[in-house]
Design a protein around this motif. Structure first.
Motif, PDB file in Angstrom:
ATOM      1  N   ALA A   1       4.240   5.646  -4.968  1.00  0.00           N
ATOM      2  CA  ALA A   1       4.652   6.012  -6.269  1.00  0.00           C
ATOM      3  C   ALA A   1       2.964   6.570  -7.623  1.00  0.00           C
ATOM      4  CB  ALA A   1       4.202   4.366  -7.618  1.00  0.00           C
ATOM      5  N   GLU A   2       2.507   7.068  -7.090  1.00  0.00           N
ATOM      6  CA  GLU A   2       1.099   8.057  -7.592  1.00  0.00           C
ATOM      7  C   GLU A   2       1.886   9.235  -7.396  1.00  0.00           C
ATOM      8  OE1 GLU A   2      -2.687   6.611  -5.295  1.00  0.00           O
ATOM      9  OE2 GLU A   2      -2.899   4.856  -6.731  1.00  0.00           O
ATOM     10  N   GLY A   3       2.246   9.709  -6.300  1.00  0.00           N
ATOM     11  CA  GLY A   3       2.475  10.772  -6.193  1.00  0.00           C
ATOM     12  C   GLY A   3       3.574  11.859  -5.681  1.00  0.00           C
TER      13      GLY A   3
ATOM     14  N   ARG B   1       3.932  11.311  -2.537  1.00  0.00           N
ATOM     15  CA  ARG B   1       4.121  12.235  -1.011  1.00  0.00           C
ATOM     16  C   ARG B   1       4.393  11.841   0.256  1.00  0.00           C
ATOM     17  NH1 ARG B   1      -2.792  11.299  -1.830  1.00  0.00           N
ATOM     18  NH2 ARG B   1      -2.055   9.362  -2.275  1.00  0.00           N
TER      19      ARG B   1
ATOM     20  N   GLU C   1       0.755  -1.328   0.114  1.00  0.00           N
ATOM     21  CA  GLU C   1       0.248   0.172   0.026  1.00  0.00           C
ATOM     22  C   GLU C   1       0.943   1.497  -0.057  1.00  0.00           C
ATOM     23  OE1 GLU C   1      -3.955  -1.644   2.840  1.00  0.00           O
ATOM     24  OE2 GLU C   1      -1.985  -1.069   3.395  1.00  0.00           O
TER      25      GLU C   1
ATOM     26  N   GLU D   1       2.307   1.936  -3.818  1.00  0.00           N
ATOM     27  CA  GLU D   1       1.746   2.122  -4.343  1.00  0.00           C
ATOM     28  C   GLU D   1       1.221   4.189  -4.064  1.00  0.00           C
ATOM     29  OE1 GLU D   1      -1.210  -1.926  -4.840  1.00  0.00           O
ATOM     30  OE2 GLU D   1      -2.059   0.089  -3.971  1.00  0.00           O
ATOM     31  N   VAL D   2       1.323   4.181  -2.717  1.00  0.00           N
ATOM     32  CA  VAL D   2       0.998   5.612  -2.549  1.00  0.00           C
ATOM     33  C   VAL D   2       2.138   5.985  -3.085  1.00  0.00           C
ATOM     34  CG1 VAL D   2       0.320   7.041  -1.510  1.00  0.00           C
ATOM     35  CG2 VAL D   2      -0.592   5.248  -0.674  1.00  0.00           C
TER      36      VAL D   2
END
Length: 565
Positions: free
Chosen positions: A491-493, A495, A485, A488-489
């Motif tokens: 990799a998305e932005g 943050r 999880e 994935e977070v």
């Protein structure tokens, strides 16, 4: 497919033989095709006995089938379906071959001599025994054996009642408790085969001919809903009375079991002498009630009488089903309800017969909690689609009422009284009797909820399970954060500064005192990293359970069992 067809053909032929036996023994013991509709008539074979022959008929039959059941197949006693359910759930579908023969003879003798039971339980057990025997002959594995048992049950129901759909759903809903595609296809094939054979012998007519029904006004739906709730309560009452009288018979009997049906048959004979409508299955009486030929008082008497007569027949060691008695009770209840509704609301209440029909399905649903089977068999009886909405509403409410009043059905209660819970893990399971707390691992180091995702990523990468618990400042458990999880977070932005508490999730809660099988069920649908185990307060953690811990417990259990004490 070949086996399914063979089992269906065997069940169809078995149904023909079984119905012939019932007809023959009924004619022999009573001198009538169905004595329940004959009133206080004498037996033409022994006219000098007058109506008193009903005192002796159950006794004589009990002397025949009592020793037969006791010596060759004790599981043939009673209403049969629970034994099939137990064989499928706990014995890999293995049923002794002689059960088919013994059950046929015992049930036919019992029903023919006045036993107030049905023929669906026996035919289910007969067909299931044939399916199990076929499977044993060809060396089928347990999964195939269970499926063949269900095929036999479906075929028996389909042939004897000319209800192929009801046979399928009875087997899937009550015997297999599963609607898997492959199993469904095989059961359908067996049911169709048996139905074709049955129709060739009995004709393409339903086992119970009813007048046409329909519901004309939407306002009647409220009345049918009320009937459904009442029918659910009656279904539960039937199951409670059934086993209460059986307990009373067990308490009172002090002599050899093989003699119990004969001695107890004298009590059944007294009841039949007072109320001959209770003789046998009683379909003619049911038909008269549906046609509105009885007053409310007599309908209530028949309802109570059937409960007592069926319970007494089973309690003294008789052999027969409870499905037909459930329909009988529903018809009496529905007819009485319909008459009362007609008296109160007049023509707006609709026909009395429609209430009897809905009551039949609803009482069975309340007792057995098999709503799909109840709807299907009632629809097959009438072929009348206009009543389907009212029928479904009443049956669903009856099912919910039954579930609210008791945790067991009329079938599972018999097994639970013997200490068997079909919903629990099988006794042979390596997880039986093991608590989660006995095998759980220590709680891994937790992540404070304020930890950034970047920091958490490093910690999670080094963790053993790829997941860690997330806790608040006071130490209370907030959820679980996994490496997947977080990755994935990020990799998305990207943050990285976001707090880990925002991505944590709360998994299925487990407690240390729960059975290990509960953890296994939860782990099947969980990620590979495992699940947290909550403490007694439900706010903190006491351990961590993983797939590896469950497998280790399964591996150690047989070794421990074989170690010397």
């Amino acid at each position: 497919m070949v086996l399914a067809v063979a089992v269906g053909a065997g069940a169809g032929l078995g149904a023909i033989a079984f119905r012939w036996l019932i007809k023959t023994f009924t004619q022999a013991f009573s001198g009538h095709a169905d004595y329940s509709a004959a009133g206080h008539s004498a037996n033409p074979h022994v006219p000098w006995l007058g109506v008193w022959f009903v005192l002796l008929a159950p006794v004589l039959a009990g002397l025949l089938y009592g020793p037969l059941v006791y010596k060759f197949a004790p599981e043939a006693r009673g209403h049969g379906v629970p034994e099939v359910m137990y064989a499928v759930a706990r014995k890999g579908g293995r049923i002794a071959p002689q059960v088919a023969v013994v059950k046929s003879l015992a049930s036919a003798l019992c029903i023919g001599s006045g036993g107030s039971v049905g023929r669906e339980g026996p035919i289910v057990q007969i067909g299931s025994a044939l399916g199990s025997t076929f499977g044993r002959v060809v060396g089928a594995g347990e999964d195939r054996m269970r499926l063949l048992v269900a095929c036999g049950a479906a075929g028996g129901i389909a042939a004897t009642f000319n209800a192929p759909l009801a046979g399928v759903f009875f087997a899937m809903e009550l015997i297999l408790t599963s609607f898997a595609a492959e199993g469904f296809g095989m059961v359908v094939l067996s049911s169709v085969t048996a139905s074709v054979i049955g129709r060739a012998a009995f004709g393409n007519v339903p086992f119970l001919v009813l007048p046409p029904f329909h519901t004309a006004r939407p306002s009647q739906l409220l009345l049918f809903a009320a009937l459904g709730v009442l029918a659910g309560a009656v279904g539960v009452a039937f199951s409670k009375i059934l086993y209460a009288i059986e307990d009373l018979c067990d308490w009172a009997w002090r002599w050899p079991e093989w003699a119990r049906p004969a001695v107890g048959g004298l009590l059944l004979g007294v009841l039949l002498l007072l109320l001959p409508e209770m003789y046998g299955v009683g379909y003619p009486v049911l038909g008269n009630a549906v046609a509105g030929k009885y007053a409310i008082g007599f309908l209530v008497l028949l309802l109570v009488g059937k409960m007592v007569a069926t319970s007494l027949t089973i309690g003294i060691g008789g052999s027969g089903g409870v499905f037909a008695p459930s329909l009988f009770l529903g018809a009496m209840l529905g007819s009485a309800f319909g008459i009362l509704a007609h008296d109160v609301f007049g023509a707006a209440a609709g026909g009395i017969g429609s209430y009897a029909l809905v009551g039949m399905g609803a009482v069975f649903a309340g007792a057995a909690r098999a709503p799909i089977t109840a709807v299907v068999i009632m629809f097959e009886l009438t072929g009348e689609y206009s009543i389907i909405v009212s029928l479904m509403a009443a049956i669903v409410l009856a099912t919910l009422t039954g579930k609210l009043l008791t945790g067991d059905t009329i079938y599972t209660l018999k097994l639970r009284r013997r200490g068997i819970d079909l919903t629990a893990p099988a006794p042979t399971s390596p997880f039986a009797g093991i608590a989660i707390g006995a095998v759980m691992e220590p709680v891994p180091a937790s992540l404070p909820a304020t930890t950034s995702l970047s920091q958490a990523a490093d910690t999670l990468a080094a963790s053993r399970h790829g997941a860690l618990p997330v806790t608040a400042a006071d130490g209370s458990f907030l959820g679980v954060a996994s490496a997947r999880e977080v990755a994935e977070v990020l990799a998305e932005g990207g943050r990285g500064g976001e707090e880990i508490g925002h991505v944590a999730h709360v998994p299925h809660p487990l407690r240390a005192d729960a059975e290990l099988s509960a953890a296994l069920d939860a782990l099947v649908s969980a990620d590979p990293w495992g699940l947290p185990v909550m403490d007694a307060a439900g706010t903190g953690l006491s351990g961590w359970i993983t797939h590896q811990a469950v497998l280790a417990a399964a591996h150690r259990r047989p070794i421990a069992a074989s170690a010397p004490s």
